[in-house]
Design an enzyme around this catalytic site. Structure first.
Site, PDB file in Angstrom:
ATOM      1  N   PRO A 170      -4.432   0.221  -4.550  1.00 60.42           N
ATOM      2  CA  PRO A 170      -3.375   1.108  -4.057  1.00 60.42           C
ATOM      3  C   PRO A 170      -3.552   1.614  -2.631  1.00 60.42           C
ATOM      4  O   PRO A 170      -2.638   2.242  -2.106  1.00 60.42           O
ATOM      5  CB  PRO A 170      -3.428   2.279  -5.046  1.00 60.42           C
ATOM      6  CG  PRO A 170      -4.801   2.266  -5.599  1.00 60.42           C
ATOM      7  CD  PRO A 170      -5.299   0.854  -5.555  1.00 60.42           C
TER       8      PRO A 170
ATOM      9  N   GLY B 127      -0.034  -5.059  -2.624  1.00 62.21           N
ATOM     10  CA  GLY B 127      -0.495  -3.721  -2.968  1.00 62.21           C
ATOM     11  C   GLY B 127      -0.644  -3.563  -4.471  1.00 62.21           C
ATOM     12  O   GLY B 127       0.107  -4.165  -5.247  1.00 62.21           O
ATOM     13  N   GLY B 128      -1.616  -2.773  -4.894  1.00 64.88           N
ATOM     14  CA  GLY B 128      -1.802  -2.508  -6.321  1.00 64.88           C
ATOM     15  C   GLY B 128      -2.170  -3.767  -7.067  1.00 64.88           C
ATOM     16  O   GLY B 128      -3.022  -4.542  -6.631  1.00 64.88           O
ATOM     17  N   ASP B 129      -1.478  -3.984  -8.182  1.00 64.01           N
ATOM     18  CA  ASP B 129      -1.675  -5.205  -8.968  1.00 64.01           C
ATOM     19  C   ASP B 129      -0.492  -6.140  -8.728  1.00 64.01           C
ATOM     20  O   ASP B 129       0.652  -5.692  -8.664  1.00 64.01           O
ATOM     21  CB  ASP B 129      -1.759  -4.835 -10.453  1.00 64.01           C
ATOM     22  CG  ASP B 129      -1.967  -6.070 -11.298  1.00 64.01           C
ATOM     23  OD1 ASP B 129      -3.136  -6.426 -11.537  1.00 64.01           O
ATOM     24  OD2 ASP B 129      -0.957  -6.713 -11.688  1.00 64.01           O
TER      25      ASP B 129
ATOM     26  N   MET C 235       8.501   3.747  -7.610  1.00 64.04           N
ATOM     27  CA  MET C 235       9.750   3.588  -6.852  1.00 64.04           C
ATOM     28  C   MET C 235      10.819   4.560  -7.341  1.00 64.04           C
ATOM     29  O   MET C 235      12.001   4.233  -7.352  1.00 64.04           O
ATOM     30  CB  MET C 235      10.269   2.137  -6.980  1.00 64.04           C
ATOM     31  CG  MET C 235       9.330   1.122  -6.380  1.00 64.04           C
ATOM     32  SD  MET C 235       9.857  -0.578  -6.671  1.00 64.04           S
ATOM     33  CE  MET C 235       9.231  -0.867  -8.300  1.00 64.04           C
TER      34      MET C 235
ATOM     35  N   ASP D  82       1.844  -7.536   2.290  1.00 63.32           N
ATOM     36  CA  ASP D  82       2.822  -6.457   2.379  1.00 63.32           C
ATOM     37  C   ASP D  82       2.062  -5.255   2.900  1.00 63.32           C
ATOM     38  O   ASP D  82       0.929  -5.038   2.529  1.00 63.32           O
ATOM     39  CB  ASP D  82       3.384  -6.111   1.000  1.00 63.32           C
ATOM     40  CG  ASP D  82       4.001  -7.308   0.315  1.00 63.32           C
ATOM     41  OD1 ASP D  82       4.773  -8.007   0.964  1.00 63.32           O
ATOM     42  OD2 ASP D  82       3.681  -7.525  -0.865  1.00 63.32           O
TER      43      ASP D  82
ATOM     44  N   LYS E  67       8.598  -5.012   5.242  1.00 57.92           N
ATOM     45  CA  LYS E  67       9.447  -4.425   6.270  1.00 57.92           C
ATOM     46  C   LYS E  67       8.564  -3.762   7.314  1.00 57.92           C
ATOM     47  O   LYS E  67       7.575  -3.147   6.991  1.00 57.92           O
ATOM     48  CB  LYS E  67      10.349  -3.353   5.646  1.00 57.92           C
ATOM     49  CG  LYS E  67      11.789  -3.795   5.536  1.00 57.92           C
ATOM     50  CD  LYS E  67      12.658  -2.668   5.052  1.00 57.92           C
ATOM     51  CE  LYS E  67      12.538  -2.526   3.550  1.00 57.92           C
ATOM     52  NZ  LYS E  67      13.400  -1.615   2.903  1.00 57.92           N
TER      53      LYS E  67
HETATM   54  N1  SAH Z   1       2.202  -3.703  -7.340  1.00 56.33           N
HETATM   55  C1  SAH Z   1       2.163  -2.300  -6.961  1.00 56.33           C
HETATM   56  C2  SAH Z   1       3.510  -1.622  -7.085  1.00 56.33           C
HETATM   57  C3  SAH Z   1       4.546  -2.165  -6.148  1.00 56.33           C
HETATM   58  S1  SAH Z   1       6.067  -1.308  -6.251  1.00 56.33           S
HETATM   59  C4  SAH Z   1       1.097  -1.608  -7.802  1.00 56.33           C
HETATM   60  O1  SAH Z   1       0.603  -2.158  -8.767  1.00 56.33           O
HETATM   61  O2  SAH Z   1       0.749  -0.475  -7.469  1.00 56.33           O
HETATM   62  C5  SAH Z   1       5.907  -0.131  -4.945  1.00 56.33           C
HETATM   63  C6  SAH Z   1       5.780   1.269  -5.520  1.00 56.33           C
HETATM   64  O3  SAH Z   1       4.450   1.478  -5.948  1.00 56.33           O
HETATM   65  C7  SAH Z   1       6.024   2.386  -4.537  1.00 56.33           C
HETATM   66  O4  SAH Z   1       7.387   2.673  -4.405  1.00 56.33           O
HETATM   67  C8  SAH Z   1       5.288   3.531  -5.178  1.00 56.33           C
HETATM   68  O5  SAH Z   1       6.025   4.069  -6.250  1.00 56.33           O
HETATM   69  C9  SAH Z   1       4.105   2.824  -5.779  1.00 56.33           C
HETATM   70  N2  SAH Z   1       2.931   2.862  -4.920  1.00 56.33           N
HETATM   71  C10 SAH Z   1       2.270   1.827  -4.401  1.00 56.33           C
HETATM   72  N3  SAH Z   1       1.180   2.243  -3.719  1.00 56.33           N
HETATM   73  C11 SAH Z   1       1.173   3.584  -3.839  1.00 56.33           C
HETATM   74  C12 SAH Z   1       0.298   4.604  -3.386  1.00 56.33           C
HETATM   75  N4  SAH Z   1      -0.766   4.338  -2.656  1.00 56.33           N
HETATM   76  N5  SAH Z   1       0.577   5.879  -3.726  1.00 56.33           N
HETATM   77  C13 SAH Z   1       1.651   6.177  -4.448  1.00 56.33           C
HETATM   78  N6  SAH Z   1       2.517   5.261  -4.892  1.00 56.33           N
HETATM   79  C14 SAH Z   1       2.276   3.984  -4.602  1.00 56.33           C
END
Ligand code: SAH
Length: 501
Positions: free
Chosen positions: A11, A87-89, A171, A34, A56
């Protein structure tokens, strides 16, 4: 075998990248990323790697999913090691599945490296466990992207209003009011604890805890917006008791690191641990010099030198790279040669290559080396000084004055690096700019140009040589490190940040 890797970046906190993810990123020829959650990992990429921003950015639209698929396939066809960094998973609202299908259709295999999703990671960094014994036995992750007031939506908000346990919404900030109203209408108590965590796990993290009925207004009052994770459920009420992150002494301070990209991370990491919001503005790049007569002569005479003087980590790296090209290792060096390192980082680099350091001065400047060599008979002794092309001549002159036969060999040079205007702008407005070498001072000035008078940041210098370069550039030095090392720079920053304004 040519596989594209789909890697979850976590994250935002770079420490949350997996070991496998890091391996792949370090080896990649091309990285398609991204911005969200991945910015701080780009420093791990090889210097020559192609970095493609799929998200973006100001003034530019994000690539469409089709374009991303085509980009990945194109890079894979070139035979490159490709990492798609998300980002994230990659499978939590990451459209990872679609990208795999596009690659599979073109005949390419994919390796998937899961990541820490923000759905769990962001709440965790705010002290909110998504499950907790006797409080929540389940959690549901849902996108808030769909408009809950429009017909035809796929999310069953009625069911989510009734389901017990924790509700995590990604989101969802844009539609937070409508979503909350819908959930309350469906039976979720309006006074149930609820939290929003923005920029979770990063240095910019901010969070608010309120209730389902008030979260929208409280978040708005605090200026909290996207990207954020919304957590609804009794676990949000644990945030106060379970908060575990403490603000470091540099919390809330934006600090600019001007070192070359390949070296910035040493200092950046230290600063981040102290809580700083670090901006890397690499104003220089290290470039090996082509092998000339001086370098060839040095390699041929390695066994003759009675002293080897290294004045930087770069010098050590370049020396050993040149030796390796010739199939040489430390055995080529005279067994009784004294090894001199200017400071602890240079000494560590030598030690790591199996060369024990005999002399390290108390003051980590060229003058310190001369002091440390006092009492050593240099008369007629062949001495190697390996360094950057633009280094100061003082050390060599003094050694010669003492009778040493000095081979002064330039192994690399520092060349100016360009930077996006937005980064220069941000650096001018930062709280601190750090300088760790006089070469970075000169190139910083070149990069900033006639906007230098706009510099608002306080200036921290690693030591007297760098401070002199700053004085020459008419940049006042606010703090100079007591010990001329990266740790010394950090200490100087903390000292400065502690002082009442
Ligand atoms: N694949 C990502 C999510 C992508 S959708 C995951 O697993 O985390 C993008 C959304 O993820 C953002 O709108 C927000 O709601 C959340 N997000 C991603 N990174 C974040 C962060 N560091 N802090 C808070 N929300 C986050």
């Amino acid at each position: 075998m040519n596989r594209v890797a789909l890697v979850g970046a976590g994250p935002g906190d770079p420490g949350l990248l997996t070991v496998r993810g890091r391996e792949l990123l370090e080896a990649a020829d091309a990285v398609v990323y991204d911005r969200l959650g991945t910015e701080r990992l780009m420093g791990l990429c090889r210097p020559g790697a192609r970095l493609i921003d799929a998200g973006k950015s100001p003034g530019r639209q994000a690539l469409t999913q089709d374009e991303i698929g085509r980009t990945l396939v194109g890079l894979a066809r070139e035979g490159l090691r490709v990492v798609r960094l998300k980002g994230g998973d990659p499978f939590v609202f990451g459209r990872g599945g679609e990208e795999i299908m596009a690659l599979a259709d073109a005949g390419f295999g994919v390796e998937v490296v899961p990541g820490v999703t923000s759905a769990i990671g962001a709440p965790a960094y705010a002290g909110i466990p998504v499950t907790h014994r006797a409080v929540a036995t389940s959690f549901t992750v849902v996108t808030g992207h769909e408009d809950p007031t429009k017909p035809g939506e796929q999310t069953d908000w009625e069911a989510l209003g009734r389901v017990p346990g924790t509700l995590v919404i990604l989101m969802g900030m844009g539609r937070l009011r409508a979503i909350s109203e819908r959930l309350i209408a469906a039976g979720r108590p309006a006074d149930q604890p609820a939290a929003a965590v923005q920029w979770g796990t990063t240095h910019r993290q901010r969070e608010v805890v309120a209730t389902l009925g008030t979260l929208h207004d409280v978040a708005a009052a605090h200026g909290l917006g996207s990207p954020a994770v919304v957590v609804i459920g009794d676990v949000a009420g644990l945030a106060g008791r379970l908060a575990w992150r403490t603000a470091g002494p540099l919390a809330g301070r934006r600090v600019v690191v001007t070192r070359a990209r390949a070296q910035a991370s040493d200092l950046s990491e230290r600063l981040r641990i102290l809580g700083a919001d670090v901006l890397e503005l690499p104003v220089i790049r290290i470039e090996p010099l082509p092998a000339d007569d001086a370098i060839r002569g040095m390699l041929a005479r390695l066994g003759d030198y009675r002293a080897l003087v290294l004045t930087s980590v770069n010098g050590v790296e370049q020396l050993f790279a040149r030796m390796a090209e010739r199939g040489l290792d430390t055995r080529a060096i005279h067994p009784d040669a004294r090894v001199v390192a200017i400071g602890p980082a240079t000494a560590a680099a030598l030690n790591a290559r199996g060369l024990r350091v005999d002399v390290m001065p108390e003051r980590f400047v060229a003058e310190g080396i001369l002091d440390a060599l006092r009492g050593v008979d240099l008369d007629g002794a062949p001495v190697l000084v390996a360094r950057a092309r633009e280094a100061r001549g003082l050390l060599v002159d003094e050694l010669r004055a003492r009778g040493a036969r000095v081979d002064e060999v330039a192994l690399y040079r520092t060349v100016p690096e360009d930077a996006p205007d937005a980064d220069v702008e941000a650096a001018l407005r930062a709280d601190y700019v750090t300088f760790t070498a006089s070469s970075t001072v000169r190139n910083f000035c070149a990069l900033v140009g006639d906007r230098l008078p706009e510099l608002r940041a306080r200036v921290v210098s690693i030591g007297p040589v760098t401070s002199r370069a700053l004085a020459d550039a008419h940049i006042p030095v606010d703090q100079e490190a007591g010990v001329f090392t990266l740790d010394g720079v950090c200490e100087a920053l903390v000292r400065d940040a502690d002082e009442p304004a």
